[in-house]
Write a protein that holds these residues in place. Structure first.
Motif, PDB file in Angstrom:
ATOM      1  N   ASP A  90       0.872  -1.167   0.000  1.00 56.13           N
ATOM      2  CA  ASP A  90       0.000   0.000   0.000  1.00 56.13           C
ATOM      3  C   ASP A  90       0.910   1.219   0.000  1.00 56.13           C
ATOM      4  O   ASP A  90       1.771   1.359   0.875  1.00 56.13           O
ATOM      5  N   PHE A  91       0.733   2.109  -0.965  1.00 55.70           N
ATOM      6  CA  PHE A  91       1.627   3.258  -1.083  1.00 55.70           C
ATOM      7  C   PHE A  91       1.596   4.177   0.142  1.00 55.70           C
ATOM      8  O   PHE A  91       2.521   4.961   0.349  1.00 55.70           O
ATOM      9  N   GLU A 100      10.621  -1.172   0.947  1.00 61.08           N
ATOM     10  CA  GLU A 100      11.126  -0.772  -0.360  1.00 61.08           C
ATOM     11  C   GLU A 100      12.532  -0.189  -0.235  1.00 61.08           C
ATOM     12  O   GLU A 100      13.416  -0.495  -1.046  1.00 61.08           O
ATOM     13  N   ALA A 101      12.745   0.650   0.788  1.00 56.39           N
ATOM     14  CA  ALA A 101      14.056   1.258   0.983  1.00 56.39           C
ATOM     15  C   ALA A 101      15.116   0.217   1.333  1.00 56.39           C
ATOM     16  O   ALA A 101      16.276   0.331   0.937  1.00 56.39           O
ATOM     17  N   THR A 102      14.707  -0.820   2.072  1.00 57.96           N
ATOM     18  CA  THR A 102      15.658  -1.832   2.536  1.00 57.96           C
ATOM     19  C   THR A 102      15.894  -2.930   1.507  1.00 57.96           C
ATOM     20  O   THR A 102      17.047  -3.297   1.232  1.00 57.96           O
ATOM     21  N   SER A 103      14.819  -3.468   0.942  1.00 58.37           N
ATOM     22  CA  SER A 103      14.942  -4.664   0.108  1.00 58.37           C
ATOM     23  C   SER A 103      14.414  -4.521  -1.307  1.00 58.37           C
ATOM     24  O   SER A 103      14.469  -5.486  -2.081  1.00 58.37           O
ATOM     25  N   HIS A 155       6.396   4.325  -8.987  1.00 62.49           N
ATOM     26  CA  HIS A 155       6.236   3.512  -7.768  1.00 62.49           C
ATOM     27  C   HIS A 155       7.259   3.930  -6.722  1.00 62.49           C
ATOM     28  O   HIS A 155       6.934   4.206  -5.563  1.00 62.49           O
ATOM     29  N   ASP A 156       8.513   4.033  -7.124  1.00 61.46           N
ATOM     30  CA  ASP A 156       9.577   4.413  -6.188  1.00 61.46           C
ATOM     31  C   ASP A 156       9.415   5.864  -5.736  1.00 61.46           C
ATOM     32  O   ASP A 156       9.674   6.202  -4.575  1.00 61.46           O
ATOM     33  N   LYS A 157       8.983   6.720  -6.646  1.00 59.88           N
ATOM     34  CA  LYS A 157       8.788   8.134  -6.325  1.00 59.88           C
ATOM     35  C   LYS A 157       7.672   8.311  -5.284  1.00 59.88           C
ATOM     36  O   LYS A 157       7.768   9.171  -4.389  1.00 59.88           O
ATOM     37  N   LEU A 158       6.634   7.497  -5.381  1.00 62.83           N
ATOM     38  CA  LEU A 158       5.541   7.577  -4.411  1.00 62.83           C
ATOM     39  C   LEU A 158       6.028   7.261  -3.004  1.00 62.83           C
ATOM     40  O   LEU A 158       5.669   7.952  -2.041  1.00 62.83           O
ATOM     41  N   TYR A 159       6.856   6.234  -2.876  1.00 64.80           N
ATOM     42  CA  TYR A 159       7.367   5.896  -1.557  1.00 64.80           C
ATOM     43  C   TYR A 159       8.319   6.967  -1.041  1.00 64.80           C
ATOM     44  O   TYR A 159       8.327   7.292   0.149  1.00 64.80           O
ATOM     45  N   TRP A 178       5.025  14.515  -9.540  1.00 67.78           N
ATOM     46  CA  TRP A 178       5.948  13.393  -9.348  1.00 67.78           C
ATOM     47  C   TRP A 178       5.948  12.462 -10.556  1.00 67.78           C
ATOM     48  O   TRP A 178       6.961  11.845 -10.872  1.00 67.78           O
ATOM     49  N   GLY A 179       4.801  12.367 -11.233  1.00 65.94           N
ATOM     50  CA  GLY A 179       4.751  11.572 -12.453  1.00 65.94           C
ATOM     51  C   GLY A 179       5.689  12.141 -13.508  1.00 65.94           C
ATOM     52  O   GLY A 179       6.441  11.395 -14.159  1.00 65.94           O
TER      53      GLY A 179
END
Length: 248
Positions: A90-91, A100-103, A155-159, A178-179
Motif C-alpha cells: 500500500d503506497f 522498499e528502501a531496505t529490500s 512507484h519508487d517516487k511515491l514511496y 511526481w509523475g
C-alpha cells in the motif's frame, strides 16, 4: 535529656539513616536500569543500521516490466516463471516504504538476474481518513501509468514522497508533478489522475485480493505462495537466500 528521650532520638536518627540508605539504593538501581535500557536501545539501533546499510545497489538494467489490466505489475526476464515473489503493498503504508528502501533493490536485482519473477500488487488496506484517501489517490495515479519502466519509477517516487498518516497527502497536483519527475509520458496521465478514473476498479481489486490472499496487513510478501517472515523481508541477504533456495 533523659535516657528515654536519648533512645528515641537515636531511633529517629537510625530510621533517617536507613531511609537515606534505601533512597541511595533506589537511585543506584534506577541508574543501572537506565544504563541497561540505553545499551539495549543502542544495540537495536545498531542492528537496524546494519540492516539498512546492507541494502543492495541496483546492479544494472532492470528486467522487463509489464503492467497488467488488473493493476498488478510483473517484473521478470523472458522465460522466467519461477520462483514467484508476490509483493502486496500500500503506497500509504510506512512499513511498505521501509521495505522498499531496505529490500526493493534486492527484488530488482533478482529479477534482472533471471532468478525470480516479481509481481507487485498495489492495494488499499486503510479504511479511515486521511490514509484511505491518500492511498486511493496514489494507487489510482499508478494505474494511470501504462509503461512498465515508467510505472516502477513512479512507484519508487511515491514511496520517497509518502505523506504522514496523520495528514492529507498524495494530492492530485503532487501526483502529477511526481509523475513528470519519474518520466511518465502517458498523454492522458494528468486527466486520469485528476478524474480518479481507476478508483472503483482499485477498490474492488483490493477487496478481492485481501480476501483471496487472507492478508492481515502490508507489506505481505509471498514466495511461491508462502508468506515470508518480516525478519526475512528486512534482511536483504536473507531475502536473496530464500529466493535463490526456492529456485533450486
Amino acid at each position: 535529656m533523659s535516657k528515654r528521650t536519648s533512645e528515641a532520638a537515636r531511633a529517629r536518627i537510625a530510621a533517617q539513616r536507613e531511609a537515606l540508605r534505601k533512597q541511595e539504593q533506589r537511585k543506584r538501581i534506577t541508574m543501572i536500569v537506565t544504563a541497561v535500557v540505553i545499551v539495549l536501545i543502542a544495540a537495536a539501533v545498531a542492528v537496524w543500521s546494519v540492516r539498512q546499510g546492507s541494502s543492495e545497489k541496483v546492479a544494472g538494467g532492470l528486467a522487463p516490466i509489464t503492467v497488467q489490466k488488473d493493476g498488478t505489475v510483473v517484473m521478470a526476464k523472458s522465460g522466467v516463471s519461477a520462483p514467484v515473489v508476490d509483493v502486496y503493498e500500500d503506497f500509504q503504508c510506512p512499513t511498505c516504504k521501509e521495505f522498499e528502501a531496505t529490500s526493493g533493490s534486492t527484488l530488482k536485482n533478482l529479477a534482472a538476474e533471471g532468478k525470480a519473477k516479481v509481481v507487485y500488487h498495489p492495494i488499499t488496506i486503510f479504511t479511515q481518513e486521511p490514509t484511505a484517501g491518500n492511498s486511493l489517490r496514489a494507487a489510482n495515479a499508478a494505474r494511470c501509468v501504462t509503461d512498465g519502466q515508467q510505472w516502477l519509477a513512479f512507484h519508487d517516487k511515491l514511496y520517497q514522497n509518502q505523506p504522514s498518516e496523520t495528514v492529507t497527502g498524495f494530492t492530485t497536483d503532487e501526483l502529477i508533478k511526481w509523475g513528470k519527475a519519474a518520466g511518465v509520458t502517458a498523454p492522458d496521465f494528468d486527466n486520469c489522475v485528476r478524474e480518479q478514473r481507476n478508483v472503483a476498479a482499485h477498490k474492488q481489486f483490493s477487496q478481492q485480493t485481501m480476501a483471496a490472499q487472507k492478508l492481515a496487513g502490508t507489506p505481505t510478501v509471498k514466495l511461491d505462495g508462502k508468506e515470508l517472515e518480516l525478519t526475512t523481508l528486512f534482511s536483504p541477504s536473507s531475502l536473496r537466500d530464500a529466493v535463490q533456495k526456492a529456485g533450486k
